[in-house]
Design an enzyme around this catalytic site. Structure first.
Site, PDB file in Angstrom:
ATOM      1  N   HIS A 116       7.915   1.316 148.276  1.00 27.08           N
ATOM      2  CA  HIS A 116       8.695   2.175 149.002  1.00 27.08           C
ATOM      3  C   HIS A 116       8.501   2.016 150.321  1.00 27.08           C
ATOM      4  CE1 HIS A 116      11.137   5.505 149.968  1.00 27.08           C
ATOM      5  NE2 HIS A 116      10.148   6.439 150.214  1.00 27.08           N
ATOM      6  N   SER A 259      38.352  13.339 128.629  1.00 28.80           N
ATOM      7  CA  SER A 259      39.555  13.992 128.180  1.00 28.80           C
ATOM      8  C   SER A 259      40.432  13.932 129.467  1.00 28.80           C
ATOM      9  CB  SER A 259      39.486  15.515 127.692  1.00 28.80           C
ATOM     10  OG  SER A 259      39.230  16.138 128.691  1.00 28.80           O
TER      11      SER A 259
END
Length: 349
Positions: A116, A259
């Site tokens: 990091h 959907s």
């Protein structure tokens, strides 16, 4: 192998291109045996690299490393015996441990490795002209280890400091290959860019924005009288389904697999939530990260008993959303034990 080898700048570095011999004869000390340190140490060992774990005497994590077959020494002894020292400690502890136990014991020419960019990006550690590189896996440590043992790995972000000597890029790439961080490619960056983008993603989306959005949605439904289990399922539990679809198929592929009502609702209502004012606040958060205000605040307040990380997390754990989550997870775990694991399927919702 040429000492001026560098990965391509216009595309990702692929696993087969990594000059693995750059690390083959070097000993590596992994300082810190948390989830990421453990993954690095075990993956390096399983790649044939000589690895030693540096830990404080009596450390439970050091005991774990021993049980997992790794050689464990004190931090100074591990540093003195190694050609590459991987600092995989928490950000808030990095500078003090480096100054007291690592810097005084480094071999001449020994390299520093990080997963990091925080310590280098915000001046907590100054490597000078010493070889210094970043291998940041785009996976949590346990997930990196699991993928590696299954024959895979994770993509990674790679960087070297401007003051590093020739040969550091080759060492960086070889280390990335050995820990499993070139599956999906290794992408060139800088310490600062990795750290700033990582913190912004955490704060604005992954660990800040998303959690607050879930909290607000849960509170909105339950305040209108909707059952908290229903609210939790619809606003929180199904997030994994959407995240999995997004990771696998991208934004447009996600829209095709939900959907039409869900797609239309998201496309038309999402921008009403994330409006110009939210984007302005995101920009302000990015400003605080870029100019170091967040780093200074975090380092000064992390252990504050009134407003530090643990206190804030405990406060969140007492919210109705967190309590509902614990209750529901306990029920699902009991059902899994009785009936076999429940598995969500890709489905149109």
């Amino acid at each position: 192998m040429a000492t001026d080898w560098q990965p391509p700048s216009d595309r990702s570095l692929e696993l087969a291109e990594a000059p693995r011999d750059a690390l083959a004869s070097r000993a590596v000390a992994v300082i810190g045996y948390g989830t990421m340190g453990r993954a690095h140490a075990l993956n390096l060992r399983d790649s044939g690299i000589a690895v030693m774990v540096g830990a404080r005497p009596g450390s439970p994590r050091g005991d774990l490393a021993r049980r997992e077959g790794l050689h464990v020494a004190t931090v100074p002894d591990a540093v003195r015996a190694s050609d590459v020292v991987a600092l995989l400690l928490p950000d808030e502890a990095m500078a003090a441990v480096y100054a007291a136990e690592i810097a005084p014991n480094l071999r001449g020419g020994a390299a520093l490795a990080f997963a990091h960019g925080f310590a280098i990006a915000f001046g907590q550690i100054d490597p000078g002209s010493r070889p210094c590189f970043l291998v940041a896996p785009k996976a949590q440590g346990d997930m990196l280890r699991e993928a590696f043992t299954g024959g895979g790995g994770a993509p990674g972000l790679l960087a070297v400091t401007d003051g590093s000597p020739p040969g550091t890029w080759a060492l960086c790439a070889a280390y990335a290959a050995a820990v499993g961080c070139l599956h999906g490619g290794g992408w060139r960056t800088t310490f600062a860019a990795e750290c700033i983008a990582d913190q912004f993603g955490e704060q604005a989306v992954l660990c800040g924005g998303v959690i607050e959005l879930l909290q607000a949605a849960f509170d909105t439904l339950t305040a209108r009288g909707y059952d908290r289990v229903n609210a939790y399922f619809e606003c929180v539990h199904e997030l994994r389904l959407i995240a999995d679809l997004l990771q696998r198929y991208g934004v447009d592929g996600l829209r095709q697999r939900i959907s039409p009502a869900a797609a239309y609702g998201g496309l038309t209502r999402g921008p009403r939530l994330i409006d110009a004012a939210v984007r302005d606040r995101m920009a302000a958060i990015l400003d605080e990260i870029e100019d170091g205000r967040f780093a200074r605040e975090y380092l000064s307040r992390h252990a504050d008993p009134a407003a530090g990380t643990r206190t804030l997390a405990d406060r969140e754990a007492a919210t109705p959303l967190a309590r509902a989550g614990r209750d529901l997870q306990a029920r699902l775990a009991a059902l899994d034990a009785a009936n076999g694991p429940h598995r969500e399927k890709e489905t149109r919702r």
